[in-house]
Design a protein around this motif. Structure first.
Motif, PDB file in Angstrom:
ATOM      1  N   HIS A   1       0.809  -1.214   0.000  1.00 23.12           N
ATOM      2  CA  HIS A   1       0.000   0.000   0.000  1.00 23.12           C
ATOM      3  C   HIS A   1       0.846   1.269   0.000  1.00 23.12           C
ATOM      4  N   VAL A   2       2.114   1.176   0.438  1.00 21.50           N
ATOM      5  CA  VAL A   2       2.946   2.382   0.488  1.00 21.50           C
ATOM      6  C   VAL A   2       3.279   2.902  -0.894  1.00 21.50           C
ATOM      7  N   LEU A   3       3.064   2.106  -1.932  1.00 23.87           N
ATOM      8  CA  LEU A   3       3.328   2.541  -3.300  1.00 23.87           C
ATOM      9  C   LEU A   3       2.249   3.464  -3.844  1.00 23.87           C
ATOM     10  N   SER A   4       1.110   3.492  -3.205  1.00 23.80           N
ATOM     11  CA  SER A   4       0.020   4.332  -3.691  1.00 23.80           C
ATOM     12  C   SER A   4       0.274   5.796  -3.346  1.00 23.80           C
ATOM     13  N   PRO A   5       0.117   6.699  -4.301  1.00 27.18           N
ATOM     14  CA  PRO A   5       0.333   8.123  -4.014  1.00 27.18           C
ATOM     15  C   PRO A   5      -0.789   8.760  -3.212  1.00 27.18           C
ATOM     16  N   VAL A   6      -1.929   8.105  -3.123  1.00 26.24           N
ATOM     17  CA  VAL A   6      -3.043   8.585  -2.308  1.00 26.24           C
ATOM     18  C   VAL A   6      -3.375   7.475  -1.309  1.00 26.24           C
ATOM     19  N   GLN A   7      -3.383   7.832  -0.024  1.00 29.50           N
ATOM     20  CA  GLN A   7      -3.615   6.818   1.005  1.00 29.50           C
ATOM     21  C   GLN A   7      -4.560   7.342   2.074  1.00 29.50           C
ATOM     22  N   GLY A   8      -5.282   6.436   2.676  1.00 28.29           N
ATOM     23  CA  GLY A   8      -6.158   6.784   3.775  1.00 28.29           C
ATOM     24  C   GLY A   8      -6.522   5.528   4.540  1.00 28.29           C
ATOM     25  N   TYR A   9      -6.880   5.688   5.789  1.00 29.47           N
ATOM     26  CA  TYR A   9      -7.157   4.546   6.654  1.00 29.47           C
ATOM     27  C   TYR A   9      -8.476   4.789   7.372  1.00 29.47           C
ATOM     28  N   ILE A  10      -9.398   3.863   7.221  1.00 27.90           N
ATOM     29  CA  ILE A  10     -10.729   4.044   7.781  1.00 27.90           C
ATOM     30  C   ILE A  10     -11.029   2.892   8.740  1.00 27.90           C
ATOM     31  N   LYS A  11     -12.233   2.839   9.216  1.00 28.24           N
ATOM     32  CA  LYS A  11     -12.604   1.817  10.186  1.00 28.24           C
ATOM     33  C   LYS A  11     -12.990   0.534   9.458  1.00 28.24           C
ATOM     34  N   ASP A  12     -12.447  -0.593   9.973  1.00 26.89           N
ATOM     35  CA  ASP A  12     -12.868  -1.870   9.418  1.00 26.89           C
ATOM     36  C   ASP A  12     -13.725  -2.617  10.438  1.00 26.89           C
ATOM     37  N   TYR A  13     -14.543  -3.499   9.928  1.00 31.63           N
ATOM     38  CA  TYR A  13     -15.466  -4.266  10.765  1.00 31.63           C
ATOM     39  C   TYR A  13     -15.140  -5.761  10.701  1.00 31.63           C
ATOM     40  N   ASN A  14     -13.914  -6.097  10.312  1.00 28.63           N
ATOM     41  CA  ASN A  14     -13.569  -7.495  10.084  1.00 28.63           C
ATOM     42  C   ASN A  14     -13.760  -8.354  11.331  1.00 28.63           C
ATOM     43  N   TYR A  15     -13.318  -7.859  12.469  1.00 27.72           N
ATOM     44  CA  TYR A  15     -13.421  -8.664  13.679  1.00 27.72           C
ATOM     45  C   TYR A  15     -14.876  -9.018  13.986  1.00 27.72           C
ATOM     46  N   ARG A  16     -15.740  -8.019  13.962  1.00 29.10           N
ATOM     47  CA  ARG A  16     -17.143  -8.271  14.282  1.00 29.10           C
ATOM     48  C   ARG A  16     -17.763  -9.273  13.313  1.00 29.10           C
ATOM     49  N   LEU A  17     -17.433  -9.126  12.031  1.00 26.79           N
ATOM     50  CA  LEU A  17     -18.023  -9.994  11.027  1.00 26.79           C
ATOM     51  C   LEU A  17     -17.616 -11.446  11.244  1.00 26.79           C
ATOM     52  N   VAL A  18     -16.317 -11.678  11.464  1.00 29.74           N
ATOM     53  CA  VAL A  18     -15.843 -13.050  11.652  1.00 29.74           C
ATOM     54  C   VAL A  18     -16.314 -13.604  12.995  1.00 29.74           C
ATOM     55  N   ARG A  19     -16.233 -12.792  14.041  1.00 31.77           N
ATOM     56  CA  ARG A  19     -16.702 -13.237  15.362  1.00 31.77           C
ATOM     57  C   ARG A  19     -18.150 -13.693  15.313  1.00 31.77           C
ATOM     58  N   ASP A  20     -18.997 -12.880  14.698  1.00 31.40           N
ATOM     59  CA  ASP A  20     -20.426 -13.209  14.664  1.00 31.40           C
ATOM     60  C   ASP A  20     -20.693 -14.432  13.786  1.00 31.40           C
ATOM     61  N   ALA A  21     -19.933 -14.566  12.705  1.00 26.82           N
ATOM     62  CA  ALA A  21     -20.094 -15.741  11.844  1.00 26.82           C
ATOM     63  C   ALA A  21     -19.679 -17.007  12.579  1.00 26.82           C
ATOM     64  N   LEU A  22     -18.614 -16.927  13.371  1.00 21.71           N
ATOM     65  CA  LEU A  22     -18.174 -18.083  14.150  1.00 21.71           C
ATOM     66  C   LEU A  22     -19.217 -18.471  15.185  1.00 21.71           C
ATOM     67  N   ALA A  23     -19.799 -17.465  15.842  1.00 21.16           N
ATOM     68  CA  ALA A  23     -20.824 -17.744  16.851  1.00 21.16           C
ATOM     69  C   ALA A  23     -22.052 -18.416  16.225  1.00 21.16           C
ATOM     70  N   ALA A  24     -22.388 -17.975  14.999  1.00 19.60           N
ATOM     71  CA  ALA A  24     -23.555 -18.532  14.310  1.00 19.60           C
ATOM     72  C   ALA A  24     -23.217 -19.783  13.496  1.00 19.60           C
ATOM     73  N   LYS A  25     -21.914 -20.079  13.383  1.00 24.03           N
ATOM     74  CA  LYS A  25     -21.427 -21.185  12.551  1.00 24.03           C
ATOM     75  C   LYS A  25     -21.938 -21.048  11.118  1.00 24.03           C
ATOM     76  N   ASP A  26     -21.901 -19.802  10.632  1.00 25.34           N
ATOM     77  CA  ASP A  26     -22.420 -19.511   9.292  1.00 25.34           C
ATOM     78  C   ASP A  26     -21.548 -18.443   8.623  1.00 25.34           C
ATOM     79  N   PRO A  27     -20.643 -18.839   7.721  1.00 23.13           N
ATOM     80  CA  PRO A  27     -19.757 -17.877   7.057  1.00 23.13           C
ATOM     81  C   PRO A  27     -20.318 -17.331   5.750  1.00 23.13           C
ATOM     82  N   SER A  28     -21.579 -17.601   5.454  1.00 27.40           N
ATOM     83  CA  SER A  28     -22.123 -17.266   4.135  1.00 27.40           C
ATOM     84  C   SER A  28     -22.100 -15.775   3.833  1.00 27.40           C
ATOM     85  N   GLY A  29     -22.116 -14.924   4.869  1.00 30.44           N
ATOM     86  CA  GLY A  29     -22.127 -13.488   4.620  1.00 30.44           C
ATOM     87  C   GLY A  29     -20.754 -12.861   4.516  1.00 30.44           C
TER      88      GLY A  29
END
Length: 569
Positions: A424-452
């Motif tokens: 990513h350091v090669l890109s002349p325009v950069q920005g960092y925003i909020k990700d929701y990866n943890y919540r998505l994987v955590r909730d999928a694991l709890a539901a035992k459903d990765p379809s989303g």
């Protein structure tokens, strides 16, 4: 924002989309684009004014435009064979093929020299059409009426997910680029400030072995630290384990900041003084109280005797070697430290805790608001929307077009080859925003459903679902997604509270007096705090520090900060 913090923010995303054991050095190296010395700046030509931009966040120019730039490089970065800073790498190809933007570089300079080079460029009056500048440089350019007002093009071209983030987590960064209600730059967003909060990490196997309580109060934390020093938690029959691991820094991974937060002290940020004004948190009475407790812990041998000279890497060595079982850390850095210990000692275990408090009031972590730089467009340039479109494309590839990560390609454009390369350091325009990866994987694991889940997160789901934490190579991902012990869960619980995190209330950039005095004041603060903790000065030396801080420029800086605050509430 310095490179280490910026890379750490991306590591938060990478930690839960790929196994990142190979990139522990990423949290300690600078990236391009840091405020003042790391931006990559772009100049675009109009091809005789005949090129028209297609509508939409990712609309391709009907005829390609040439974008001339100056390039900041970083010596630590390595790339796959055939890709370099200035050749036709994956980012230049992406901008050309997706947006019709041909990138060309006018000059290159190491990131440590970037700020000086940009100052010379601005002084010459011959600025590129699109470039990254520091807040101080942005102030100068706006005052001289040298840059485009981007309010309208941002409203028209910013992708919906970016607008959603700006309305929430990125609002302070957007305000830093706003003058008299007009957006004069697209910030190099530093992500949700709350994502950089620190939590407490404790060797939970040592707690169980010594039958100790999980530390919820400062007194319980001190009790645990004393036991870790005196009761041989590693069972080797030697008095070689340490108590509380803290550094002399007051913010960030390994720092004493989390401990001070436990006393409701918020060092190095500007907070409400209770009367509608802002005050510098380092000089608050609560800071003195916290330093007094650290001084006593040092006297009692609960803090390493080498505290005053230790840096982040040495603290990491103490953790990985099995000597240290308590420290405060950010999420990304600490997850990397923890996994290195597990590889040495698979029987070890860690748990992340909310910050222990000195009293019945829950402790709140404090965070600053940082922006890595500001993308500005030269006054009169006919294609100002190119900055917004390039930002959209960067965020799409690194994060996706929504909180589900739709259309992201993190493992190609950010952490390639299992996080071996930081692309990513090669890109002349950069920005960092909020990700929701943890919540998505955590909730999928709890539901035992990765379809989303998208493909990258499904890979994480499969990895976590397929292990019980006994495999050191898979432990990190497994641990992250166990809500009972995960630092991501602690972070989420803080963020779900409306005022769960204390965020710096000043984000106007450095003031005139701060430019002249803050470095000296910061050095005085660091020296005073170290002397107090190491019992080389009495606790009342804090009062002298406060008086000198005010006299040597602090009062003037406070006045300037509050003048800004009065007009930006």
């Amino acid at each position: 924002m310095n490179g280490r913090k910026r890379l750490s923010m991306l590591l938060v995303a990478a930690l839960i989309t790929t196994v990142v054991s190979a990139c522990s050095s990423g949290s300690n190296n600078g990236g391009s684009g840091s405020e003042g010395n790391g931006g990559q700046n772009v100049k675009s030509t109009d091809n005789a004014g005949k090129t028209a931009a297609s509508d939409g966040p990712f609309g391709k120019y009907e005829q390609p435009i040439t974008v001339k730039s100056v390039l900041s490089t970083a010596g630590w970065a390595t790339f796959p064979e055939g890709e370099t800073w200035d050749n036709d790498n994956r980012w230049t190809k992406l901008y050309r093929e997706t947006l019709g933007v041909n990138l060309k570089w006018n000059w290159q300079v190491d990131s440590t020299q970037y700020d000086n080079k940009m100052n010379v460029t601005i002084a010459s009056g011959d600025i590129p059409d699109l470039m990254v500048v520091s807040k101080k440089q942005l102030n100068q350019l706006v005052e001289a009426d040298m840059v485009e007002d981007l309010t309208d093009v941002f409203d028209k071209y910013a992708m919906p997910y970016l607008k959603e983030q700006v309305a929430e987590a990125l609002a302070p960064a957007q305000k830093m680029a706003t003058y008299d209600g007009r957006l004069m730059a697209v910030p190099m967003y530093g992500g949700d400030p709350r994502d950089s909060l620190v939590t407490l990490y404790v060797r939970s196997d040592w707690l169980a072995k010594l039958n100790l309580p999980e530390p919820k109060t400062i007194d319980e934390l001190v009790q645990v630290a004393e036991a870790f020093v005196k009761q041989d938690p590693d069972g080797n029959g030697k008095a070689d384990t340490l108590g509380l691991g803290v550094l002399s820094a007051t913010m960030g991974g390994g720092s004493m900041g989390g401990f001070l937060n436990g006393f409701h002290a918020y060092p190095d940020i500007w907070v409400d003084d209770g009367a509608g004004q802002l005050m510098f948190g380092s000089i608050a009475p609560e800071t003195k109280t916290a330093l007094a407790r650290l001084q006593q812990m040092y006297k009692d041998g609960l803090i390493d005797r080498e505290f005053g000279t230790k840096d982040y890497n040495r603290l990491k060595e103490d953790v990985v070697s099995g000597k240290l079982g308590i420290f405060y850390g950010t999420i990304s850095e600490s997850a990397l430290i923890a996994v290195d210990l597990i590889k040495n000692d698979p029987k070890a275990s860690w748990k992340a805790f909310p910050l222990p408090s000195i009293d019945g009031t829950p402790a709140k972590p404090s965070v600053g608001v940082s922006v890595g730089g500001f993308h500005v467009v030269k006054k009169g340039f006919p294609r100002p929307e190119v900055a917004v479109k390039m930002m959209n494309l960067f965020l799409q590839k690194v994060y996706g077009e929504d909180k589900f990560g739709t259309n992201n390609d993190l493992q190609t454009y950010a952490w390639a080859e299992n996080a071996k390369y930081a692309m990513h350091v090669l890109s002349p325009v950069q920005g960092y925003i909020k990700d929701y990866n943890y919540r998505l994987v955590r909730d999928a694991l709890a539901a035992k459903d990765p379809s989303g889940l998208n493909e990258a997160l499904k890979n994480t789901y499969d990895l976590v679902a397929g292990t019980d934490g006994s495999d050191p190579e898979k432990w990190q991902q497994w641990w992250i997604h166990q809500p009972a012990v995960s630092p991501f869960e602690v972070r989420d619980q803080y963020q779900l509270q409306p005022d769960g995190v204390v965020i710096d209330k000043y984000f106007g950039g450095s003031t005139k007096t701060a430019d002249e005095k803050m470095s000296t004041l910061g050095k005085m603060q660091n020296e005073t705090f170290i002397k107090i903790i190491m019992n080389a000065a009495p606790i009342d030396e804090f009062d002298n520090y406060v008086a000198n801080w005010k006299k040597l420029g602090g009062d003037k800086i406070t006045q300037e900060v509050n003048e800004w605050y009065a007009s930006n509430k």
